[in-house]
Design an enzyme around this catalytic site. Sequence first.
Site, PDB file in Angstrom:
ATOM      1  N   GLU A  71       0.853  -1.185   0.000  1.00 50.73           N
ATOM      2  CA  GLU A  71       0.000   0.000   0.000  1.00 50.73           C
ATOM      3  C   GLU A  71       0.890   1.236   0.000  1.00 50.73           C
ATOM      4  OE1 GLU A  71      -2.653   0.671   3.340  1.00 50.73           O
ATOM      5  OE2 GLU A  71      -3.986   1.832   2.086  1.00 50.73           O
TER       6      GLU A  71
ATOM      7  N   GLY B 140       3.392   1.954  10.787  1.00 47.68           N
ATOM      8  CA  GLY B 140       3.220   1.293  12.075  1.00 47.68           C
ATOM      9  C   GLY B 140       2.804  -0.154  11.870  1.00 47.68           C
ATOM     10  N   ALA B 141       1.877  -0.353  10.929  1.00 48.42           N
ATOM     11  CA  ALA B 141       1.392  -1.698  10.630  1.00 48.42           C
ATOM     12  C   ALA B 141       0.642  -1.659   9.307  1.00 48.42           C
ATOM     13  CB  ALA B 141       0.445  -2.170  11.732  1.00 48.42           C
ATOM     14  N   MET B 142       0.455  -2.832   8.721  1.00 50.70           N
ATOM     15  CA  MET B 142      -0.232  -2.902   7.424  1.00 50.70           C
ATOM     16  C   MET B 142      -1.172  -4.092   7.397  1.00 50.70           C
ATOM     17  SD  MET B 142      -0.730  -1.789   4.384  1.00 50.70           S
ATOM     18  CE  MET B 142      -1.936  -2.597   3.347  1.00 50.70           C
ATOM     19  N   GLU B 143      -2.397  -3.830   6.937  1.00 53.27           N
ATOM     20  CA  GLU B 143      -3.490  -4.794   7.073  1.00 53.27           C
ATOM     21  C   GLU B 143      -3.576  -5.868   5.993  1.00 53.27           C
ATOM     22  OE1 GLU B 143      -3.750  -1.543   6.205  1.00 53.27           O
ATOM     23  OE2 GLU B 143      -5.395  -1.196   4.799  1.00 53.27           O
ATOM     24  N   ASN B 144      -2.467  -6.255   5.356  1.00 53.65           N
ATOM     25  CA  ASN B 144      -2.532  -7.292   4.315  1.00 53.65           C
ATOM     26  C   ASN B 144      -3.508  -8.380   4.747  1.00 53.65           C
ATOM     27  OD1 ASN B 144      -0.072  -6.069   3.164  1.00 53.65           O
ATOM     28  ND2 ASN B 144       0.829  -6.922   5.017  1.00 53.65           N
TER      29      ASN B 144
ATOM     30  N   HIS C  10      -7.006  -1.841  15.034  1.00 55.76           N
ATOM     31  CA  HIS C  10      -7.113  -1.094  13.779  1.00 55.76           C
ATOM     32  C   HIS C  10      -6.948  -2.018  12.563  1.00 55.76           C
ATOM     33  CE1 HIS C  10      -6.267   2.627  11.304  1.00 55.76           C
ATOM     34  NE2 HIS C  10      -5.695   1.705  10.546  1.00 55.76           N
ATOM     35  N   GLU C  11      -5.873  -2.776  12.574  1.00 59.88           N
ATOM     36  CA  GLU C  11      -5.578  -3.599  11.391  1.00 59.88           C
ATOM     37  C   GLU C  11      -6.594  -4.726  11.210  1.00 59.88           C
ATOM     38  OE1 GLU C  11      -3.665  -2.145   9.526  1.00 59.88           O
ATOM     39  OE2 GLU C  11      -2.557  -0.900  10.957  1.00 59.88           O
TER      40      GLU C  11
HETATM   41  N1  BES Z   1      -3.037   0.952   5.855  1.00 64.97           N
HETATM   42  C1  BES Z   1      -2.221   1.502   6.857  1.00 64.97           C
HETATM   43  C2  BES Z   1      -0.755   1.339   6.612  1.00 64.97           C
HETATM   44  C3  BES Z   1      -0.165   2.278   5.603  1.00 64.97           C
HETATM   45  C4  BES Z   1       0.090   3.559   5.955  1.00 64.97           C
HETATM   46  C5  BES Z   1       0.146   1.883   4.339  1.00 64.97           C
HETATM   47  C6  BES Z   1       0.626   4.425   5.026  1.00 64.97           C
HETATM   48  C7  BES Z   1       0.675   2.748   3.411  1.00 64.97           C
HETATM   49  C8  BES Z   1       0.924   4.030   3.764  1.00 64.97           C
HETATM   50  C9  BES Z   1      -2.525   0.864   8.209  1.00 64.97           C
HETATM   51  O1  BES Z   1      -3.797   0.356   8.348  1.00 64.97           O
HETATM   52  C10 BES Z   1      -2.399   1.935   9.244  1.00 64.97           C
HETATM   53  O2  BES Z   1      -3.205   2.813   9.258  1.00 64.97           O
HETATM   54  N2  BES Z   1      -1.398   1.847  10.077  1.00 64.97           N
HETATM   55  C11 BES Z   1      -1.170   2.806  11.113  1.00 64.97           C
HETATM   56  C12 BES Z   1      -1.517   2.264  12.443  1.00 64.97           C
HETATM   57  C13 BES Z   1      -2.882   2.597  12.864  1.00 64.97           C
HETATM   58  C14 BES Z   1      -3.169   2.031  14.214  1.00 64.97           C
HETATM   59  C15 BES Z   1      -3.221   4.061  12.827  1.00 64.97           C
HETATM   60  C16 BES Z   1       0.288   3.164  11.135  1.00 64.97           C
HETATM   61  O3  BES Z   1       1.022   2.687  10.279  1.00 64.97           O
HETATM   62  O4  BES Z   1       0.654   3.945  11.976  1.00 64.97           O
HETATM   63 ZN    ZN Z   2      -5.284   1.708   8.621  1.00 65.86          ZN
END
Ligand code: BES
Ligand code: ZN
Length: 927
Positions: free
Chosen positions: A196, A331-335, A367-368
């Site tokens: 993403e 921080g994390a990614m929801e694959n 979240h994920e």
């Molecule tokens: N889909 C995002 C990860 C992401 C962020 C992919 C930016 C590509 C670009 C994921 O679901 C997300 O939002 N992660 C957050 C953590 C969340 C608890 C707010 C993050 O990465 O901080």
């Molecule tokens: Zn997210």
Amino acid sequence: MTFLSRTLILVSVTVRNSFQISSSPKAGCIRAPPYWISFQKAPVLFQCRARVFSTNTYSEMPEKKPFERLPKDVVPVNYAIRLQPYLEKFTFDGVEDISIQIKKPVKSIILNCADIHVKSVKYDGGKQAFGEDIKITYLKEDETVSFTFPDELQTGDGTLKLTFSGELNDKMKGFYRSKYTSPDGKERYGAVTQFEATDARRAFPCWDEPSVKATFDVTLVVPKDKVALSNMPEKSVAAHTDPSWKVVQYEHSPTMSTYLVAFVVGEYDFVEAKDSDGVQVRVYTPAGKSEQGKFALEVAVKTLPFYKDYFNIAYPLPKIDLIAIADFAAGAMENWGLVTYRETAVLVDPVNSSSAARQYVALVVGHELAHQWFGNLVTMEWWTHLWLNEGFASWIEYLCVDNCFPEYDIWTQFASSDFTRALELDALKNSHPIEVPVGHPSEIDEIFDAISYSKGASVIRMLHDYIGDKDFKKGMNAYLSKHKYTNTFTEDLWEALGDASGKPVQRIMSTWTKQMGFPVLTVTQKVEGQKRILTIKQKKFCADGSAQGTESLWEVPIGICTASSPQKSVHRFVLNEKEATVTIDNIKPNDWIKINTGAVGFYRTQYSTDMLEALIPGIKDQTLPPRDRLGLQNDMFALARAGTVPLVQVLRLAEAFQNETNYTVWNDLSMNLGTPLLLSQYTDYYDAAKAFICKLFGPIGKKLGWDAKDGEPHLDAMLRSLVIGRLGKAGHKATVEEAKRRFAAHCDGSSTLPADLRNPVYGTVLKQGGEEEFGQMLKLLKTADLHEEKVRILRSLGTVQQESLIQKTLDFAMSDEVRSQDTVFVIAGVTGSKLGREMAWKFVKDNWKSLHERYRGGFLLARLVKTTTENFVSEERAKDIEEFFGEHEAPSAERTIQQSLENISLNRNQLKRDGPAMKEFFSAYHS
Ligand code: BES
Ligand code: ZN
């Protein structure tokens, strides 16, 4: 926005030199650092970008073609992908058979492809077949490859067969390498993915747009002794002709978007459990550390059934893995089925993790996992609707954590970390509407910001409150059921929630998602015996107090509570005009009236003096509920920033919080006080300002003491950490001495600091210490094993005051000893002091080329730009920043730069306006 207008922005930056600026009042020395570092909830990618503020340079611009989405005459149905990563030479080979549907006769097929070399292509359409005669053309700018055939391809089904190779890059995007230490102590590399928003195209050629869904059959060819994972469960493991490799095949996936595909290859251990519906949940940790996966496992096992119940739809896949990745940009990614995390976002050590870290893990997991339904099963049609994904997940993660951990009082924390943060950003001229047209990848990267996440979450919270949980749930089920495995626009959600509630959801919500900004409500009252007649007016709130956007109008759901009904609104209505009159009956003459019960409405409130004064006793005796206390002071700081009320009046209001007991209220107040503290760094009354902090936080510090009581509440531990940190950094004598004493005992091994005290103690001893403490911290860093601890130390380093140590910190940030994912936060750590801020900005300028190359655009670069620029207070610096970015490209930080400039202007104006009175106010505290 098209490519054309983006170029326009860059040029206009160079042309203008008097652009107006503004701020993050909370910024400054006390500003909460990014989410995954501080463990304060606040989406990761808080960054933004430039708006078009001048069109007069248009004709001078070289023509660039506008961004276009891929043609849809040919679409994929299934991808059979086989990838073989080489973990020593950092490359990979791929074989891909894409089953396609040709809807109209075409001469060529265009799909996304970046940094990949296509070695061969064949087409098999049954009656038609092509091979060597297919022409391959790469369009680097567009990140596409096109295959042109000698004859038109006829409509119908066919297969595109590709072989290709690529690099396992070190940029934390696409298919990349991640360094880890093997249990044998050797440094090794694994291969992982982050697709993403637009980087699946770096791993295999594909239609890399969220609405072009297809199924996937993945095969990974990996070294025999490695763990290899993908979205679906393993189907088979077969021998390879070379006995040191194995061939792992995964089950056929459901129809899904490319950005959710994932592969991981490396050395891992795991803990596992089944949720109450029999879904297999595993948490993969670095080898030998499976213990640290237990907390996330416990959260995941509770969370999946929670969402299943909330959406009334079962988790769509047979398994879910959560995995800690050593090098990870976000921080994390929801694959789907294989969620990747930074180590700090998923690992919890029973001894060495702080309360804040546990809470952060719970929120990120919440979240994920929400995305597994909202985002993965039903996906936004295009990135313009990204907020649907992120805003919704950022809201429901709180609902989930509130359900699993009621003791966190997480909704109050939402008010501080998402709600007020979004208000702050959205008051700038350089904010943007929640729904924003985007095209090119760097524009997409930029909208992973506090508007999509925190404003998105806040307006959903407002809507949830307005229609009620029952109808909200009903609408969610209808929405997900109707659109499963397909894509949606924002309107689809409004339609489902409108149908479920019978309320005008679309009409109300479009005023929040299509318009930038939000209103401030001015409220006055007329007392008539037992009645109060309130006049409520709305106008756009601008951070600098200017009267822009006078034509804007919002439909504002409003709740009003009173001293005799503090928790429950006595009156609710939707304000859909500029002004309305409301009568509150049966109210005692001195009772307070509070607008925006529970701080759920996305607006600020400005009370008449008499109404405000009536609220102050409610703060002192805490009969005004925490979220309302928090919201009130936050609004007041913003009004002071805008020049609507004197800052000193708000500082006096802050004094009313002396008896405050709520962690989140203290935290928000303390972040807001960051602005006057920041401004006073540029004056001769900085010491006096610190004395004020010592006086304000002194009593609560004393009450909490240094040592945790047995089984004390989670929030007490968080509050202690906050208060000691503030006192220590403000130079509170007793706190500094005790911090030094405990730090010495920690270093000599006689008494280990509890995890919750480490952050405040590290920050205090470094700020108040010198070379020796710095050396000790580096020693601690060397021996630290847990990534959370390393980050805690790395972030603290920059609090040092001596020039040579600040420089050492900056150089260290770029050294091999700090992972790229953490570099930005080490640099950010030095920006709290006046000297550090100057040095960090110079450092960024001097090292721009390598920083730019390191992050290749992306949100970490934008984050770096934000943190190193937004807290200046002089016009000279603003000009310097403008000039620098006039000459240097920062594609994903364009809006961020403009926001920083706005912030600097706000700082400058506030210091000029409120400085003299602030000096007088603080001087009273100086002993
Ligand atoms: N889909 C995002 C990860 C992401 C962020 C992919 C930016 C590509 C670009 C994921 O679901 C997300 O939002 N992660 C957050 C953590 C969340 C608890 C707010 C993050 O990465 O901080
Ligand atoms: Zn997210």
